[in-house]
Design a protein around this motif. Structure first.
Motif, PDB file in Angstrom:
ATOM      1  N   ASP A 153      51.657  21.833  38.497  1.00  0.00           N
ATOM      2  CA  ASP A 153      50.762  22.971  38.441  1.00  0.00           C
ATOM      3  C   ASP A 153      51.165  24.105  39.624  1.00  0.00           C
ATOM      4  O   ASP A 153      50.636  23.626  40.810  1.00  0.00           O
ATOM      5  CB  ASP A 153      49.352  22.337  38.472  1.00  0.00           C
ATOM      6  CG  ASP A 153      48.404  23.874  38.283  1.00  0.00           C
ATOM      7  OD1 ASP A 153      48.984  24.696  37.952  1.00  0.00           O
ATOM      8  OD2 ASP A 153      47.431  23.536  38.733  1.00  0.00           O
ATOM      9  N   GLN A 154      52.090  24.823  39.285  1.00  0.00           N
ATOM     10  CA  GLN A 154      52.532  25.597  40.576  1.00  0.00           C
ATOM     11  C   GLN A 154      51.890  26.770  40.930  1.00  0.00           C
ATOM     12  O   GLN A 154      50.972  27.491  39.995  1.00  0.00           O
ATOM     13  CB  GLN A 154      53.952  26.201  40.398  1.00  0.00           C
ATOM     14  CG  GLN A 154      54.888  25.039  39.994  1.00  0.00           C
ATOM     15  CD  GLN A 154      56.302  25.229  40.347  1.00  0.00           C
ATOM     16  OE1 GLN A 154      56.733  25.720  41.252  1.00  0.00           O
ATOM     17  NE2 GLN A 154      57.219  25.050  39.124  1.00  0.00           N
ATOM     18  N   PRO A 155      51.711  27.204  42.223  1.00  0.00           N
ATOM     19  CA  PRO A 155      52.471  26.624  43.353  1.00  0.00           C
ATOM     20  C   PRO A 155      52.176  25.502  43.818  1.00  0.00           C
ATOM     21  O   PRO A 155      51.038  25.012  43.590  1.00  0.00           O
ATOM     22  CB  PRO A 155      52.546  28.001  44.354  1.00  0.00           C
ATOM     23  CG  PRO A 155      51.032  28.518  44.045  1.00  0.00           C
ATOM     24  CD  PRO A 155      50.648  28.394  42.488  1.00  0.00           C
ATOM     25  N   LEU A 156      53.250  24.790  44.334  1.00  0.00           N
ATOM     26  CA  LEU A 156      52.749  23.642  45.341  1.00  0.00           C
ATOM     27  C   LEU A 156      52.586  23.651  46.837  1.00  0.00           C
ATOM     28  O   LEU A 156      53.274  24.810  47.309  1.00  0.00           O
ATOM     29  CB  LEU A 156      54.078  22.503  44.675  1.00  0.00           C
ATOM     30  CG  LEU A 156      54.073  22.268  43.124  1.00  0.00           C
ATOM     31  CD1 LEU A 156      55.461  21.648  43.069  1.00  0.00           C
ATOM     32  CD2 LEU A 156      53.023  21.537  42.662  1.00  0.00           C
ATOM     33  N   THR A 157      51.849  22.809  47.171  1.00  0.00           N
ATOM     34  CA  THR A 157      51.857  22.856  48.626  1.00  0.00           C
ATOM     35  C   THR A 157      52.067  21.320  49.212  1.00  0.00           C
ATOM     36  O   THR A 157      52.071  20.445  48.485  1.00  0.00           O
ATOM     37  CB  THR A 157      50.590  23.303  49.437  1.00  0.00           C
ATOM     38  OG1 THR A 157      49.479  22.299  48.717  1.00  0.00           O
ATOM     39  CG2 THR A 157      49.988  24.616  48.846  1.00  0.00           C
TER      40      THR A 157
END
Length: 212
Positions: A198-202
């Motif tokens: 589930d982008q964006p990623l952190t």
């Protein structure tokens, strides 16, 4: 008996009386001046120190911050510590101080995809994975990798390579977001195990959803 007179006809007694009065007046004035000095509080003298260098020759040197001769960024490898796989940061020195952030990230990913030079560290990014591009945009860092990034390995391998990419991409700013693309398309599912992205990623997403 008559008073003696000087040559000008003034009696000597008169001259003597005048001299006594003059001396008394002078003495009284001196005493009054002395009393005035004693009764008045002393005022200390203050002086303003002057610079030993004339003002006309003084110059103000502007404060300058010398740029660092070396920029640094970290790439992330994997290592087994106490039977647990952990991420290990490794600094990569960049001698060219004219590089912008995008070029710095590109150098970091080239080092990451080349593999570790320290035999202690390892990587789960498949050999042959190429960097198609990396860029900084308003919504975060965009990393475009070749198709090799998605092949081989199980869920642990997929989580490891995902963590390596996200942590390296956020080395300049740990709070930024990362978008991962493969052959120019946003990656939605990683590997045969089907890791849904589930982008964006952190970094926080990786730690919570893709533990090593």
């Amino acid at each position: 008996m008559h008073d003696q007179q000087d040559d000008r006809g003034i009696p000597l007694g008169v001259i003597a009386s005048i001299s006594i009065l003059v001396l008394a007046a002078a003495g009284g004035g001196s005493w009054w001046a002395w009393r005035s000095q004693q009764s008045s509080p002393e005022v200390p003298l203050t002086t303003t120190p002057e610079s030993s260098t004339p003002k006309s020759s003084q110059t103000i040197q502007p404060k300058t911050d010398k740029p660092s001769t070396k920029e640094k960024i970290q790439v992330y490898w994997l290592n087994d510590v106490d039977n647990k796989i952990v991420l290990i940061p490794s600094p990569i020195p960049l001698n060219n101080k004219t590089l912008n952030k995008g070029e710095i990230l590109e150098s970091a990913f080239n080092s990451l995809l080349a593999g570790p030079t320290n035999g202690t560290f390892t990587t789960t990014i498949p050999q042959g994975t190429k960097l198609r591009g990396v860029s900084l945009k308003n919504d975060g860092v965009h990393v475009d990798l070749s198709q090799e990034f998605t092949v081989g390995g199980g869920s642990s391998s997929m989580s490891g390579r995902l963590a390596q990419v996200v942590y390296t991409a956020t080395s300049l700013d740990p709070n930024t977001q990362v978008w991962i693309e493969v052959d120019g398309k946003q990656l939605e599912v990683l590997g045969g195990e089907g890791l849904m992205l589930d982008q964006p990623l952190t970094r926080q997403d990786v730690d919570q959803n893709f533990p090593l």
